[in-house]
Design a protein around this motif. Structure first.
Motif, PDB file in Angstrom:
ATOM      1  N   ALA A  51      23.555  41.144   9.230  1.00 27.15           N
ATOM      2  CA  ALA A  51      22.457  40.058   9.156  1.00 27.15           C
ATOM      3  C   ALA A  51      23.079  38.506   9.360  1.00 27.15           C
ATOM      4  O   ALA A  51      22.542  37.774  10.161  1.00 27.15           O
ATOM      5  N   LEU A  67      17.277  33.313   8.276  1.00 30.03           N
ATOM      6  CA  LEU A  67      17.930  34.550   7.803  1.00 30.03           C
ATOM      7  C   LEU A  67      17.238  35.174   6.526  1.00 30.03           C
ATOM      8  O   LEU A  67      16.824  34.284   5.471  1.00 30.03           O
ATOM      9  N   ASP A  69      17.833  38.288   4.215  1.00 28.93           N
ATOM     10  CA  ASP A  69      18.406  39.501   3.892  1.00 28.93           C
ATOM     11  C   ASP A  69      18.296  40.013   2.484  1.00 28.93           C
ATOM     12  O   ASP A  69      17.579  39.256   1.834  1.00 28.93           O
ATOM     13  N   VAL A  84      16.083  36.447  11.666  1.00 35.80           N
ATOM     14  CA  VAL A  84      16.977  37.840  11.565  1.00 35.80           C
ATOM     15  C   VAL A  84      16.840  38.332  10.049  1.00 35.80           C
ATOM     16  O   VAL A  84      16.828  37.418   9.237  1.00 35.80           O
ATOM     17  N   THR A  86      17.003  42.088   7.344  1.00 37.05           N
ATOM     18  CA  THR A  86      17.237  43.447   6.878  1.00 37.05           C
ATOM     19  C   THR A  86      15.837  44.356   7.043  1.00 37.05           C
ATOM     20  O   THR A  86      14.929  43.610   6.652  1.00 37.05           O
TER      21      THR A  86
END
Length: 220
Positions: A51, A67, A69, A84, A86
């Motif tokens: 990530a 982001l 994650d 972006v 998970t």
């Protein structure tokens, strides 16, 4: 661009879903970047390290990334062109911030993780978002089976498969044994049946300059 990349971009502009199978270093990331430049894109990767790497690439390209994650315990979501994250974290973000119709494309990397602990989150994300999907993999062996599953269960329409078997950078193979790395010639990976199938001409068998030199010396 290689022809297979141009073909993938044409499918993206047509709003098509795709499964793309191509080796590491062959240029799959360019497809995701094309999505990020032109469409609101959700990029799903299986772990925090990837990530950070993917988000860094989009950040360096100044594409406006966010982001999300597993290491983030508290954050305020910002609507960016590229998100972006998970699987587990992004499922939470999509539900919490009502992003079911926000994205125009979902790019899901390392799809072989579908059989792992992230699989349930990946499947639910694909069902939650209402947009085309792009599946990327360097190791997928049953692309036809996955394509049928996506068509029947997830997308509810045609899913195109683009397969490319060459890589820009040929990788040297090594064997790790007894705490030591030893160069391993790719011919050592072949089974006897492979020798009658002309695997060298298929594009799936590649040698580095060192491998070619060793083979030439052995033949000599």
């Amino acid at each position: 661009m290689d022809e297979w990349q141009k073909d993938a971009m044409r499918h993206i502009d047509a709003g098509d879903s795709m499964v793309i199978t191509a080796p590491t270093s062959s240029g799959k990331t360019v497809i995701a970047q094309y999505c990020g430049i032109n469409y609101k894109t959700l990029f799903i990767v299986p772990n925090n390290v990837l990530a950070l790497q993917v988000a860094g690439g989009f950040h360096n390209a100044e594409l406006g990334e966010f982001l999300a994650d597993d290491s983030i315990s508290y954050f305020s979501f910002e609507k960016k062109n590229v998100v972006v994250g998970t699987p587990e974290t992004m499922e939470m973000v999509i539900n919490q911030y009502d992003l079911f119709d926000y994205f125009q494309y979902v790019v899901m990397d390392e799809i072989h993780d579908l059989n792992g602990e992230n699989g349930r989150f990946m499947e639910r994300i694909l069902k939650l978002v209402r947009c085309p999907v792009i599946i990327l993999s360097a190791t997928l062996q049953n692309a036809g089976q996955l394509r049928s599953y996506l068509e029947e269960v997830i997308v509810g329409g045609p899913v195109y498969h683009i397969d490319y078997n060459r890589r820009f950078i040929v990788l040297q193979k090594y064997l790790f044994d007894g705490g030591q790395l030893t160069k391993m010639h790719p011919i050592a990976c072949l089974a006897p049946d492979n020798l009658t199938q002309d695997v060298m001409a298929s594009g799936n068998f590649e040698m580095t300059a060192y491998d070619t030199y060793v083979l030439g010396m052995r033949i000599h």
